[in-house]
Design a protein around this motif. Structure first.
Motif, PDB file in Angstrom:
ATOM      1  N   THR A  14     -23.995 -41.253  39.824  1.00 35.42           N
ATOM      2  CA  THR A  14     -23.561 -41.937  41.050  1.00 35.42           C
ATOM      3  C   THR A  14     -22.165 -42.516  40.855  1.00 35.42           C
ATOM      4  OG1 THR A  14     -24.651 -43.975  40.304  1.00 35.42           O
ATOM      5  CG2 THR A  14     -25.892 -42.561  41.802  1.00 35.42           C
ATOM      6  N   PRO A  15     -21.117 -41.700  40.926  1.00 37.16           N
ATOM      7  CA  PRO A  15     -19.756 -42.246  40.820  1.00 37.16           C
ATOM      8  C   PRO A  15     -19.541 -43.327  41.887  1.00 37.16           C
ATOM      9  CG  PRO A  15     -19.726 -39.854  40.756  1.00 37.16           C
ATOM     10  CD  PRO A  15     -21.118 -40.253  41.136  1.00 37.16           C
ATOM     11  N   PHE A  16     -18.882 -44.423  41.523  1.00 41.79           N
ATOM     12  CA  PHE A  16     -18.752 -45.554  42.439  1.00 41.79           C
ATOM     13  C   PHE A  16     -17.498 -46.349  42.107  1.00 41.79           C
ATOM     14  CE2 PHE A  16     -20.766 -47.089  38.675  1.00 41.79           C
ATOM     15  CZ  PHE A  16     -20.396 -48.406  38.522  1.00 41.79           C
ATOM     16  N   ARG A  17     -17.157 -47.263  43.005  1.00 48.29           N
ATOM     17  CA  ARG A  17     -16.040 -48.178  42.805  1.00 48.29           C
ATOM     18  C   ARG A  17     -16.569 -49.462  42.176  1.00 48.29           C
ATOM     19  NH1 ARG A  17     -10.931 -49.262  45.145  1.00 48.29           N
ATOM     20  NH2 ARG A  17     -10.026 -50.934  43.889  1.00 48.29           N
ATOM     21  N   MET A  18     -16.070 -49.795  40.993  1.00 50.35           N
ATOM     22  CA  MET A  18     -16.545 -50.956  40.252  1.00 50.35           C
ATOM     23  C   MET A  18     -16.005 -52.258  40.835  1.00 50.35           C
ATOM     24  SD  MET A  18     -16.125 -49.763  36.306  1.00 50.35           S
ATOM     25  CE  MET A  18     -17.317 -48.683  35.521  1.00 50.35           C
ATOM     26  N   ASN A  19     -16.672 -53.364  40.458  1.00 51.06           N
ATOM     27  CA  ASN A  19     -16.102 -54.690  40.675  1.00 51.06           C
ATOM     28  C   ASN A  19     -15.095 -54.934  39.549  1.00 51.06           C
ATOM     29  OD1 ASN A  19     -17.803 -55.361  42.892  1.00 51.06           O
ATOM     30  ND2 ASN A  19     -19.456 -55.765  41.474  1.00 51.06           N
ATOM     31  N   GLY A  20     -13.800 -54.844  39.863  1.00 49.91           N
ATOM     32  CA  GLY A  20     -12.770 -54.835  38.839  1.00 49.91           C
ATOM     33  C   GLY A  20     -12.763 -56.057  37.950  1.00 49.91           C
ATOM     34  N   PHE A  21     -12.593 -57.234  38.544  1.00 50.31           N
ATOM     35  CA  PHE A  21     -12.477 -58.462  37.757  1.00 50.31           C
ATOM     36  C   PHE A  21     -13.758 -58.737  36.971  1.00 50.31           C
ATOM     37  CE2 PHE A  21      -9.607 -59.166  41.436  1.00 50.31           C
ATOM     38  CZ  PHE A  21      -8.425 -59.210  40.731  1.00 50.31           C
ATOM     39  N   GLU A  22     -14.912 -58.547  37.626  1.00 51.61           N
ATOM     40  CA  GLU A  22     -16.180 -58.825  36.962  1.00 51.61           C
ATOM     41  C   GLU A  22     -16.421 -57.881  35.791  1.00 51.61           C
ATOM     42  OE1 GLU A  22     -15.692 -58.491  40.107  1.00 51.61           O
ATOM     43  OE2 GLU A  22     -16.684 -60.054  41.300  1.00 51.61           O
ATOM     44  N   THR A  23     -16.091 -56.605  35.953  1.00 55.14           N
ATOM     45  CA  THR A  23     -16.313 -55.634  34.882  1.00 55.14           C
ATOM     46  C   THR A  23     -15.453 -55.946  33.662  1.00 55.14           C
ATOM     47  OG1 THR A  23     -16.854 -53.910  36.503  1.00 55.14           O
ATOM     48  CG2 THR A  23     -16.251 -53.184  34.293  1.00 55.14           C
ATOM     49  N   VAL A  24     -14.169 -56.235  33.887  1.00 54.36           N
ATOM     50  CA  VAL A  24     -13.274 -56.573  32.774  1.00 54.36           C
ATOM     51  C   VAL A  24     -13.755 -57.838  32.070  1.00 54.36           C
ATOM     52  CG1 VAL A  24     -10.931 -57.306  32.185  1.00 54.36           C
ATOM     53  CG2 VAL A  24     -11.281 -55.408  33.759  1.00 54.36           C
ATOM     54  N   ARG A  25     -14.160 -58.834  32.841  1.00 53.51           N
ATOM     55  CA  ARG A  25     -14.629 -60.090  32.245  1.00 53.51           C
ATOM     56  C   ARG A  25     -15.873 -59.852  31.385  1.00 53.51           C
ATOM     57  NH1 ARG A  25     -15.933 -63.254  36.803  1.00 53.51           N
ATOM     58  NH2 ARG A  25     -17.979 -62.283  36.728  1.00 53.51           N
ATOM     59  N   ASP A  26     -16.822 -59.044  31.885  1.00 54.96           N
ATOM     60  CA  ASP A  26     -18.041 -58.791  31.120  1.00 54.96           C
ATOM     61  C   ASP A  26     -17.743 -58.045  29.823  1.00 54.96           C
ATOM     62  OD1 ASP A  26     -19.437 -60.032  33.096  1.00 54.96           O
ATOM     63  OD2 ASP A  26     -20.201 -58.204  34.027  1.00 54.96           O
ATOM     64  N   ILE A  27     -16.863 -57.060  29.883  1.00 48.66           N
ATOM     65  CA  ILE A  27     -16.536 -56.305  28.674  1.00 48.66           C
ATOM     66  C   ILE A  27     -15.838 -57.197  27.660  1.00 48.66           C
ATOM     67  CG2 ILE A  27     -15.168 -54.373  27.774  1.00 48.66           C
ATOM     68  CD1 ILE A  27     -15.670 -52.917  30.398  1.00 48.66           C
ATOM     69  N   LEU A  28     -14.947 -58.052  28.127  1.00 54.18           N
ATOM     70  CA  LEU A  28     -14.264 -58.970  27.203  1.00 54.18           C
ATOM     71  C   LEU A  28     -15.251 -59.960  26.587  1.00 54.18           C
ATOM     72  CD1 LEU A  28     -10.930 -59.694  29.141  1.00 54.18           C
ATOM     73  CD2 LEU A  28     -11.262 -58.252  27.129  1.00 54.18           C
ATOM     74  N   PHE A  29     -16.214 -60.433  27.372  1.00 52.15           N
ATOM     75  CA  PHE A  29     -17.249 -61.314  26.823  1.00 52.15           C
ATOM     76  C   PHE A  29     -18.069 -60.583  25.763  1.00 52.15           C
ATOM     77  CE2 PHE A  29     -16.983 -64.767  29.995  1.00 52.15           C
ATOM     78  CZ  PHE A  29     -17.324 -65.841  29.192  1.00 52.15           C
ATOM     79  N   LEU A  30     -18.389 -59.315  26.027  1.00 52.82           N
ATOM     80  CA  LEU A  30     -19.172 -58.548  25.066  1.00 52.82           C
ATOM     81  C   LEU A  30     -18.390 -58.335  23.765  1.00 52.82           C
ATOM     82  CD1 LEU A  30     -21.639 -56.985  24.238  1.00 52.82           C
ATOM     83  CD2 LEU A  30     -20.831 -55.033  25.595  1.00 52.82           C
TER      84      LEU A  30
END
Length: 613
Positions: free
Chosen positions: A163-179
């Motif tokens: 299911t290709p989709f448009r991500m939530n940009g700010f939230e995705t970057v923040r989650d990856i940085l937290f991880l």
């Protein structure tokens, strides 16, 4: 000689031999002696979830050679598919709608629901499994990182692919940085010392709490901004139509469009047309228009006040408990009919145990008589099974000892039976009652219990197969068991993505690993320290912990690069890239396992047989 302390220690070791010996030592015994060993070893019951596989193989089926043993292991493998059938049926038909209902009920958006409810539900089973084996010397950090690598790369990659989709940009970057931060912090603490101190445990716990608080505050600020923008738009609509006002209106609506994910909508399920595998793989990404469900219309679709409250009471019940539709049977071939019959036990188990609350269905899935049965059955079974699993002694089988816990179910019936009677007199068959949302709680708890039992049982079967084939436990933990432990998250995330919620699913594929890495190993190591079960560094990391760490760090860095480079459009090619990266990791640890290449871990110090070199 009896007063010799060495002799006493030696005798004590034999006294507690059956409490301490590993069940899989049985493979070293002759076939005619295995039954006696398995019957007496406590671990053969402790390592059982639903079926005592070692007891079944050695005593009931009485395998007398390797060929018979391998045939039985093949049957165990077939049972894995049955448990997987239960898992898929629960997740696709019950767990997904339950998450939608709960998220809607407590006013979450897709992203926050993914990193909280879905991530915790997917990752808590792994934590409970580690706590259940708290005294074993399993490399918990290595296992946690391997699981996080599988979920983030494979589960996230499959979501992007199907299911290709448009991500939530700010939230995705923040989650990856937290991880990345959590991964590096835990690695730093474990590299400094051989055990987790109280201060370090508190720090890692606060990191996860801070991560959740940041997501909650972000949603609050987003909704506050939406209110401000809507107020400005209302003011401009009351003013004159000038070029300046039209430009301001255009800018405000453009800004408002960026905050369209501030709340969760219940969407109609996508209807996929017929498409070949090649077309599905090569077609360009298209933006699917998701149609919101008219909840009120679905709620009142069958309502007719001229009918009695119990109109079609038993007919609706019989239609609800049928394992498959007659039309499906008539239009199926022989193989498809065999699959329908194989699914019958799983379907009936779910139907009688889990109440369905689905806003996409007519009457929101309400079946009056069946739901009244759920009011009595669901809490009783949940309490009995949970108590039996958690409190049964290690030398006994929980589902045999559950007979002694029937009184716990009887206690719940003292409360649930009067409630069931009230539901019967205060509800109709053609319209769900106003308190129908309460059934969502039973839906969610029932789903989580069945997912835990099914996923854990698959893990047990794989462990029995691997240990009897004399495969290395640590290698299996870093590879095969990282898949089996995360079948629940994989199926749940995939099902949600296919039902039109890829943002929630992808948020879970990042939020779940944060819980797995930051909290799971720290809690297990801290509890081990409290029980004086100290871990050496090699026990924490194992032979593959460092390799999994660097692969996960590299994979997250690559995810940051492609998300920002592609404008946060999740494409199929990126899903293939993520899955390929995990395949390279598996190849890498295979080469390490066969001593073809060297691991990133520590070199073993060679101790001289004599002298001081």
């Amino acid at each position: 000689m009896s007063n010799d302390p060495t002799s006493n220690a030696f005798d004590d070791e034999f006294t507690h031999f059956w409490e301490k010996v590993n069940c899989f030592v049985a493979r070293e015994f002759p076939y005619e002696e295995k039954c006696d060993f398995v019957s007496r070893a406590v671990d053969c019951n402790r390592s059982t979830n639903v079926i005592p596989y070692m007891l079944l193989m050695s005593c009931k089926l009485k395998c007398i050679n390797a060929f018979q043993e391998h045939c039985v292991l093949a049957l165990f493998g077939i049972m894995c598919f049955f448990m997987l059938t239960i898992l898929i049926n629960v997740v696709y038909n019950y767990y997904g709608p339950a998450l939608e209902s709960v998220s809607k009920l407590i006013h979450l958006n897709e992203h926050l629901a993914g990193v909280t409810i879905l991530a915790f539900g997917n990752s808590s089973a792994d934590l409970f499994a580690n706590l259940a084996n708290i005294r074993s010397k399993v490399p918990v950090y290595s296992a946690s990182i391997s699981s996080a690598l599988f979920v983030s790369m494979v589960s996230g990659g499959i979501i992007c692919y199907i299911t290709p989709f448009r991500m939530n940009g700010f939230e995705t970057v923040r989650d990856i940085l937290f991880l990345i931060f959590g991964l590096s912090l835990v690695n730093f603490f474990l590299m400094r010392e051989t055990e987790v101190s109280s201060f370090e445990f508190i720090v890692m716990f606060l990191v996860y709490i801070f991560y959740i608080v940041v997501n909650v505050v972000d949603l609050y600020l987003m909704r506050r901004e939406v209110k401000i923008i809507n107020a400005k738009i209302d003011e401009l609509e009351d003013m004159e139509d000038t070029e300046e006002n039209d430009a301001k209106m255009h800018d405000l609506k453009k800004t408002l469009n960026r905050f369209q994910d501030h709340k969760l909508e219940i969407y109609e399920k996508r209807r996929q047309g017929s498409m070949s595998k090649m077309q599905f793989t090569t077609q360009r990404m298209t933006m699917h228009t998701r149609i919101s469900v008219n909840q009120e219309q679905n709620r009142n679709a069958m309502y007719d006040r001229r009918r009695g409250k119990n109109f079609r009471l038993f007919k609706d019940f019989l239609l609800a408990v049928r394992p498959f539709r007659c039309r499906d049977w008539r239009t199926s071939n022989m193989v498809e009919r065999a699959i329908l019959l194989a699914k019958v036990p799983a379907v009936l188990l779910c139907v009688f145990y889990i109440p369905l609350v689905d806003y996409q269905k007519k009457k929101h899935g309400w079946k009056k008589l069946l739901n009244i049965v759920h009011v009595v059955v669901n809490p009783a079974i949940t309490v009995m099974v949970f108590k039996a699993v958690m409190l049964t002694p290690g030398d006994k089988l929980w589902y045999i000892e559950i007979i002694d816990d029937l009184k716990s179910g009887a206690y719940t019936m003292a409360i649930t039976v009067p409630i069931a009677v009230c539901v019967f007199f205060t509800s109709r068959t053609d319209k769900p009652p106003s308190y129908h949302w309460v059934f969502t709680i039973m839906n969610l708890t029932g789903c989580m219990l069945l997912i835990y039992v099914s996923a854990t049982e698959i893990d047990r079967v794989i462990e029995v197969i691997s240990r009897n084939l004399e495969l290395d436990e640590e290698f299996m933990s870093a590879s095969v068991k990282s898949w089996t432990n995360n079948l629940g998250p994989l199926v749940a995330n995939t099902a949600l993505a296919m039902q039109g919620y890829p943002k929630m699913a992808y948020a879970s594929s990042i939020g779940g690993p944060i819980f797995t890495i930051v909290l799971s190993p720290s809690i297990v190591l801290f509890v081990r320290r409290m029980l004086n079960e100290n871990d050496e560094n090699i026990t924490v990391f194992g032979n593959y912990g460092h390799d999994a760490f660097y692969f996960l760090l590299f994979g997250l860095t690559c995810t940051l690069l492609w998300t920002t480079t592609l404008g946060f459009f999740a494409r199929r090619s990126m899903g293939v890239f993520s899955i390929t990266l995990y395949a390279i990791y598996l190849l890498y640890i295979e080469l390490i396992h066969f001593n073809i290449i060297h691991t990133y871990g520590y070199d073993q110090r060679i101790r001289p047989g004599f002298g001081d070199l």
